[in-house]
Design a protein around this motif. Structure first.
Motif, PDB file in Angstrom:
ATOM      1  N   VAL A 140       0.834  -1.203   0.000  1.00 48.01           N
ATOM      2  CA  VAL A 140       0.000   0.000   0.000  1.00 48.01           C
ATOM      3  C   VAL A 140       0.869   1.254   0.000  1.00 48.01           C
ATOM      4  O   VAL A 140       0.616   2.209  -0.751  1.00 48.01           O
ATOM      5  CB  VAL A 140      -0.947  -0.003   1.217  1.00 48.01           C
ATOM      6  N   THR A 141       1.908   1.264   0.832  1.00 44.94           N
ATOM      7  CA  THR A 141       2.804   2.412   0.891  1.00 44.94           C
ATOM      8  C   THR A 141       3.496   2.639  -0.447  1.00 44.94           C
ATOM      9  O   THR A 141       3.623   3.781  -0.913  1.00 44.94           O
ATOM     10  CB  THR A 141       3.860   2.205   1.992  1.00 44.94           C
ATOM     11  N   ALA A 142       3.926   1.568  -1.089  1.00 42.00           N
ATOM     12  CA  ALA A 142       4.599   1.693  -2.386  1.00 42.00           C
ATOM     13  C   ALA A 142       3.638   2.222  -3.450  1.00 42.00           C
ATOM     14  O   ALA A 142       4.012   3.060  -4.282  1.00 42.00           O
ATOM     15  CB  ALA A 142       5.172   0.340  -2.807  1.00 42.00           C
ATOM     16  N   GLU A 143       2.409   1.739  -3.434  1.00 44.78           N
ATOM     17  CA  GLU A 143       1.427   2.201  -4.418  1.00 44.78           C
ATOM     18  C   GLU A 143       1.080   3.670  -4.225  1.00 44.78           C
ATOM     19  O   GLU A 143       0.721   4.362  -5.196  1.00 44.78           O
ATOM     20  CB  GLU A 143       0.167   1.339  -4.341  1.00 44.78           C
ATOM     21  N   ASP A 144       1.182   4.152  -2.989  1.00 48.40           N
ATOM     22  CA  ASP A 144       0.877   5.563  -2.735  1.00 48.40           C
ATOM     23  C   ASP A 144       1.824   6.474  -3.502  1.00 48.40           C
ATOM     24  O   ASP A 144       1.429   7.564  -3.949  1.00 48.40           O
ATOM     25  CB  ASP A 144       0.940   5.854  -1.238  1.00 48.40           C
ATOM     26  N   GLU A 145       3.065   6.063  -3.662  1.00 48.53           N
ATOM     27  CA  GLU A 145       4.011   6.868  -4.433  1.00 48.53           C
ATOM     28  C   GLU A 145       3.580   6.945  -5.897  1.00 48.53           C
ATOM     29  O   GLU A 145       3.700   8.001  -6.539  1.00 48.53           O
ATOM     30  CB  GLU A 145       5.414   6.264  -4.316  1.00 48.53           C
ATOM     31  N   THR A 146       3.059   5.850  -6.420  1.00 52.94           N
ATOM     32  CA  THR A 146       2.542   5.847  -7.788  1.00 52.94           C
ATOM     33  C   THR A 146       1.342   6.779  -7.910  1.00 52.94           C
ATOM     34  O   THR A 146       1.216   7.529  -8.886  1.00 52.94           O
ATOM     35  CB  THR A 146       2.139   4.420  -8.211  1.00 52.94           C
TER      36      THR A 146
END
Length: 216
Positions: A45-51
């Motif tokens: 989820v944290t990684a997708e937030d950057e996207t």
């Protein structure tokens, strides 16, 4: 000029759909992390937030460029203005999904603490509201948008019920205060996602009818 505007509108439409897909996925993963303790999903989820952040900036810049180059009017202007608002709401929903994932980490530090079963229907309603609002926006369906707005009452009732359950749990067992507060915060974030889904549904109505229905 019309041909170029149509081309840019099609690209904008594809970009906002891609953003919708990512945000929906984040909500699901954050909810599973909270409910099932799958902490590996928190990192996703944290990684997708950057996207999402990159998408949000790119879409806003594209909207501003279209306003400057094409000087759209009537429905084209409403569509671009609505995309700007929906884009912002989707980014905020993504942030709330990250917050829920963070709270899931906190809850898992207390493995004996049980997430209330009433969280499941609340998650289901919130996800359904987000999906319904985005479908209403994409398909220009005001009836579906109004249905999403009405369903926010159900989420509010579930939110109040869960708060009462958590308060009772924390009052009877002091060791549940910390995980209870983490869970309480996650539930509040879910309720806020429901509010933002309502905003998107209201924007869909504005796009189709040119009618502002907020605060009614």
């Amino acid at each position: 000029m019309t041909k170029h505007l149509d081309r840019d509108m099609d690209r904008l439409h594809r970009d906002i759909l891609s953003l919708c897909t990512i945000v929906e996925d984040m909500i699901g993963k954050a909810a599973m992390a909270l409910r099932d303790g799958r902490l590996e999903l928190c990192d996703e989820v944290t990684a997708e937030d950057e996207t999402v952040d990159r998408f949000e900036v790119a879409i806003e810049e594209e909207c501003l460029k279209m306003l400057a180059l094409h000087h759209p009017v009537a429905v084209d202007l409403r569509r671009i203005a609505t995309v700007v608002k929906v884009n912002n709401d989707l980014e905020r929903i993504a942030d709330l999904a990250v917050n829920i994932a963070d709270r899931a980490r906190g809850v898992r530090e207390y493995p004996e603490f049980k997430i209330p079963k009433a969280v499941d229907p609340m998650v289901a309603h919130v996800r359904s509201m987000v999906r319904g609002a985005l479908d209403a926006f994409v398909h220009l369906d005001t009836a579906a948008a109004r249905e999403v707005i009405q369903r926010d009452n159900i989420v509010d009732e579930l939110n109040e019920h869960l708060i009462e359950l958590l308060q009772n749990s924390m009052q009877t067992r002091s060791q549940w205060v910390v995980p209870g507060l983490h869970c309480f915060s996650a539930i509040r974030h879910l309720a806020r996602i429901g509010d933002l889904a309502t905003n998107i549904a209201e924007d869909a109505i504005y796009l189709v009818d040119g009618e502002i229905v907020r605060h009614r």
